[in-house]
Write an enzyme that holds these catalytic residues in place. Structure first.
Site, PDB file in Angstrom:
ATOM      1  N   HIS A 326       0.801  -1.222   0.000  1.00  0.00           N
ATOM      2  CA  HIS A 326       0.000   0.000   0.000  1.00  0.00           C
ATOM      3  C   HIS A 326       0.834   1.273   0.000  1.00  0.00           C
ATOM      4  CE1 HIS A 326      -3.385  -2.678   0.941  1.00  0.00           C
ATOM      5  NE2 HIS A 326      -4.144  -1.698   0.537  1.00  0.00           N
ATOM      6  N   GLY A 327       2.070   1.204   0.418  1.00  0.00           N
ATOM      7  CA  GLY A 327       2.865   2.418   0.381  1.00  0.00           C
ATOM      8  C   GLY A 327       4.166   2.306   1.144  1.00  0.00           C
TER       9      GLY A 327
END
Length: 484
Positions: A326-327
């Protein structure tokens, strides 16, 4: 080009008309038009990254052919790993290089060494995680002899870049989408009407729920040090509905848009906030990513075959990788770790497959036990979302400390609180509609079974009026998952 923008409202009808009325039902022309439209759609973000998308597509297309045509297992393995390394290499450079460089510099500073790493000033190409995973699954499936390599480049390129799913999923599989792309398609009014219905619901989720919640969630999180505990709880709730309305809204629009062109995409959400445990939540949230990790990481690691220890180990690996996907921020990793901890009891007690059907199936109301299970699961999800939304770990911990303080019993107070009550009523309406339609593929699907045409159109007009009067049109807000 955003789904909730005027430009998309112009783009979609033009492509639709060309697709059905000017291709003469010719499959090659239809797919060619979809490919050109998809690249135009992507170029509207930043035309330079269109070449990265094309390179990734060519890489996996030719890798697939080389593996398919090679009779030498060693050569097949070389081509396979070449594709894997290059794909993950690009993803690593664009998405994770600065994170690793900063983390390394911070780590060695504890030993008294000062390092100033070279940082890259690059924009994250929108959708890179999604189309990279499309290509990876394709290459892996060929290597494992699950599918044959696609020899028609246009068909394969459409699979990778089909514009409804290009920038935020769902993450498709060649085994599912390519047959739809290669199959002759004729216009189906019922399917197109169903697509428009799902697009309408997706726009409601995005414009009315997500964008309104974003306004308050951003204000509260950005000023959390000045907020009392009850206001911080409200901020976490606003973000909880923001991210669900935003991402599931995008998925609804994507699925509905694809259906306009006679193509069915994988379902990505199945009413996750009505889940009775975290295992069920993850069967209903971002389904295409969860199933991707299950098939291409969890099962190859051994799945559930090696007893509790292996199941626990593999589960933690999946959730940590999911968080990292996700990041490039430790907050996402902690978010994934929390969900691994939340799901741990059901893994140990082997109850993670207990709730396979939607809650209160065939009934209007849940039982008291089901209601309490939903409340506990929802509360755990809200708690984890605080880390997902926070700027860093320190911010998340400070936010949580603020919640668990005596001020949690005080009245929520922040600038705009008066208007926030209207948004809370809209969220309640949204939940009621979702609950009523929870046994369908999406909340409004059941409307097609209403025999009265006037009643159906009255419902659509009411939703459109709510979007018009209560939608957040202050500025066109990007979808959250574009950054992933």
């Amino acid at each position: 080009m955003l789904f909730n923008s005027v430009s998309f409202a112009v783009f979609l009808p033009i492509v639709f008309v060309l697709y059905w009325f000017f291709t003469n039902r010719n499959l090659k022309l239809q797919n060619g038009l979809l490919l050109v439209s998809s690249y135009f759609f992507y170029a509207c973000w930043d035309w330079r990254f269109m070449f990265l998308l094309l390179f990734s597509t060519l890489l996996d297309y030719f890798t697939g052919l080389k593996m398919q045509d090679s009779q030498n297992q060693k050569h097949r393995k070389i081509w396979f790993w070449l594709s894997i390394i290059i794909n993950l290499g690009f993803l690593g450079v664009f998405k994770y290089y600065n994170f690793f460089a900063e983390s390394f510099a911070e780590s060695v500073s504890h030993f008294g060494w000062q390092v100033s790493p070279l940082m890259l000033s690059v924009i994250l190409p929108v959708g890179i995680s999604f189309y990279t995973f499309h290509g990876l699954s394709y290459v892996i499936d060929i290597y494992k002899n699950r599918i044959k390599a696609e020899r028609n480049f246009v068909d394969y390129a459409v699979f990778v870049s089909f514009f409804p799913l290009l920038v935020a999923g769902p993450i498709e599989r060649a085994t599912h989408l390519l047959p739809h792309i290669k199959k002759q398609r004729t216009f189906d009014y019922a399917k197109a009407a169903d697509g428009l219905r799902q697009i309408l619901w997706g726009l409601f989720k995005k414009i009315v729920i997500a964008d309104n919640c974003a306004e308050y969630a951003n204000y509260i999180f950005n000023n959390s040090a000045d907020m009392n505990g009850s206001t911080l709880v409200l901020g976490a709730l606003f973000f909880t509905f923001q991210i669900y309305g935003d991402f599931s809204g995008y998925s609804d629009i994507a699925l509905g848009t694809a259906r306009l062109f006679g193509i069915e995409l994988l379902r990505n959400f199945a009413f996750p906030y009505f889940s009775r445990d975290i295992a069920e939540f993850w069967r209903r949230w971002h389904i295409s990513l969860s199933s991707w990790f299950k098939d291409y990481l969890y099962i190859p690691l051994g799945g559930s075959k090696g007893g509790n220890w292996m199941r626990i180990r593999n589960t933690f690996i999946i959730f940590l990788v999911s968080g990292f996907w996700h990041g490039a921020n430790w907050t996402f990793i902690v978010w994934g770790l929390l969900h691994a901890l939340f799901i741990l009891p059901s893994i140990i007690m082997k109850t993670n497959r207990n709730n396979l059907e939607i809650v209160a199936h065939g009934r209007i109301f849940p039982t008291l036990k089901e209601f309490l299970q939903i409340f506990i699961t929802f509360s755990l999800a809200v708690f984890a979302w605080i880390f997902f939304r926070a700027e860093n770990i320190e911010h998340a911990i400070s936010y949580i400390n603020g919640i668990f303080s005596p001020s949690i019993f005080s009245y929520p107070k922040f600038e705009g609180m008066e208007n926030a009550w209207t948004k809370l009523v809209l969220i309640l309406l949204f939940l009621l509609i979702e609950w009523q339609g929870r046994e369908n593929q999406y909340a409004l699907e059941g409307m097609k079974r209403i025999s009265s045409k006037s009643a159906r159109w009255f419902s659509y007009i009411i939703i459109l009026l709510i979007i018009y009067f209560y939608g957040n049109f202050g500025e066109t807000v990007e979808f959250i998952y574009f950054q992933f």
